[in-house]
Design a protein around this motif. Sequence first.
Motif, short mmCIF file in Angstrom:
data_model
loop_
_atom_site.label_atom_id
_atom_site.label_comp_id
_atom_site.label_asym_id
_atom_site.label_seq_id
_atom_site.Cartn_x
_atom_site.Cartn_y
_atom_site.Cartn_z
N GLY A 85 10.64 -8.13 2.15
CA GLY A 85 9.62 -7.57 3.02
C GLY A 85 10.09 -7.70 4.45
O GLY A 85 11.08 -8.38 4.73
N ARG A 86 9.39 -7.07 5.36
CA ARG A 86 9.71 -7.23 6.78
C ARG A 86 9.63 -8.68 7.18
O ARG A 86 8.84 -9.44 6.61
N THR A 89 7.04 -2.82 3.12
CA THR A 89 5.92 -2.71 4.05
C THR A 89 4.65 -3.26 3.41
O THR A 89 3.95 -2.54 2.71
N ASP A 90 4.37 -4.53 3.61
CA ASP A 90 3.08 -5.06 3.19
C ASP A 90 2.08 -4.74 4.29
O ASP A 90 2.41 -4.78 5.48
N ASN A 95 8.41 -9.40 -0.94
CA ASN A 95 7.24 -8.61 -1.32
C ASN A 95 7.10 -8.42 -2.81
O ASN A 95 6.01 -8.12 -3.30
N ALA A 96 8.20 -8.56 -3.53
CA ALA A 96 8.15 -8.45 -4.99
C ALA A 96 9.42 -9.05 -5.54
O ALA A 96 10.42 -9.19 -4.81
N PHE A 97 9.37 -9.46 -6.78
CA PHE A 97 10.60 -9.90 -7.44
C PHE A 97 10.45 -9.71 -8.93
O PHE A 97 9.34 -9.54 -9.45
N GLY A 136 0.79 -1.23 0.00
CA GLY A 136 0.00 0.00 0.00
C GLY A 136 0.82 1.28 0.00
O GLY A 136 0.28 2.37 -0.22
N LEU A 137 2.12 1.19 0.25
CA LEU A 137 2.97 2.39 0.21
C LEU A 137 3.72 2.52 -1.12
O LEU A 137 4.52 3.44 -1.30
#
Lengths: 205, 205
Positions: B113-114, B161-162, B119-121, B91-92
């Motif tokens: 991600g934390r 930040t998910d 969170n992505a690749f 969301g950020l």
Amino acid sequence: MNILVPFDVQTPKTRLKKQLSSEERQAFARALLRDVTTAVVEAGHTPELLATGPVETQHAVTIKEEPLTGAVNTVLQQRSPPTAVLMADLGLATPHAINRMFKPTADVVLVPGRSGGTNAFLTRHPEFYVNYHGGSLRDHRRIANRIGASVVEIDSFRLATDIDDPADLIEVLLHTNGAASQWLKENGFRLDSDAGELQLVRSQK
Amino acid sequence: MNILVPFDVQTPKTRLKKQLSSEERQAFARALLRDVTTAVVEAGHTPELLATGPVETQHAVTIKEEPLTGAVNTVLQQRSPPTAVLMADLGLATPHAINRMFKPTADVVLVPGRSGGTNAFLTRHPEFYVNYHGGSLRDHRRIANRIGASVVEIDSFRLATDIDDPADLIEVLLHTNGAASQWLKENGFRLDSDAGELQLVRSQK
């Protein structure tokens, strides 16, 4: 450029009380401090500690017994800008991440921490001052705005992650090999993912 | 370039059960998804949803009823690289942060991600595959290593930040003005710092 790293000599890392004894928290906080100052040096800069009392270090030390906000504001008043301040518990900091702070030419560069904190900043504006607390980022945005300073924020997970809570120890073990990571490993901490989620476990010494 | 955004149509955001009703979680998850896809579009790319069922959207949708890991691996097998995958709850995310993923020329670009998540690749290597779980970053590093793929990791707080936990809602309100932030405000959420620390509070409707 003044680069200050505030350091609480007396009672660092109180949120790790359940995981670490008082003596261990002192040692771990000093390992984090070493990682931060090493990253600053490797980034080509000269760090100076802003400590609440005497501390053993190879770097210059300015002692201010005041709480953090007052100590930093006193220094900001006494020195000519630019001045940068980086928290002593940014255990994931790398030279590359630190240098990202120095690239923008804005009057004030803010480095957000998780939960609205301010993990580092750089000011070139003589009137900028700080007000540290849980949600200090909003205050620092407002202060910069009020004095007419241009602001840039740095988007860094490494600098946003101050090592405060038990979950943060996982980040240290996952992302670094510095003094703090070594200290954790030497003291029996390791990552375990048998349950699917990553867990921090500690072996008996 | 394939840019996929996996989306759980049925039971999103279960960790917000105490804060949001089932219906609200559905609406909030869709607002986050809108913010992610909007940032991808504004970054100059074309997102495609990888959904567990039909979903109302202006973007292309591929439906795979399998759990996340299987669904992503099926797509990686069926498409020619490069393929990028971004979680639907980032969301950020900003266009700038997303574009940082596309700059390195490494075979595999990982966005931590934390807590050791991925969170992505982005993969340019035909043999890369995923294994999502709490500490998937370590697995993805190992997989890339095993297939001889070069790896770069992106240091972004926004992409790390998910938006999963109640504390993450604070980050949405602090750092964005998108659909998710609007949704929270319209549903009575706001930040309060009377107690020093930033708190999330909700007014009665």
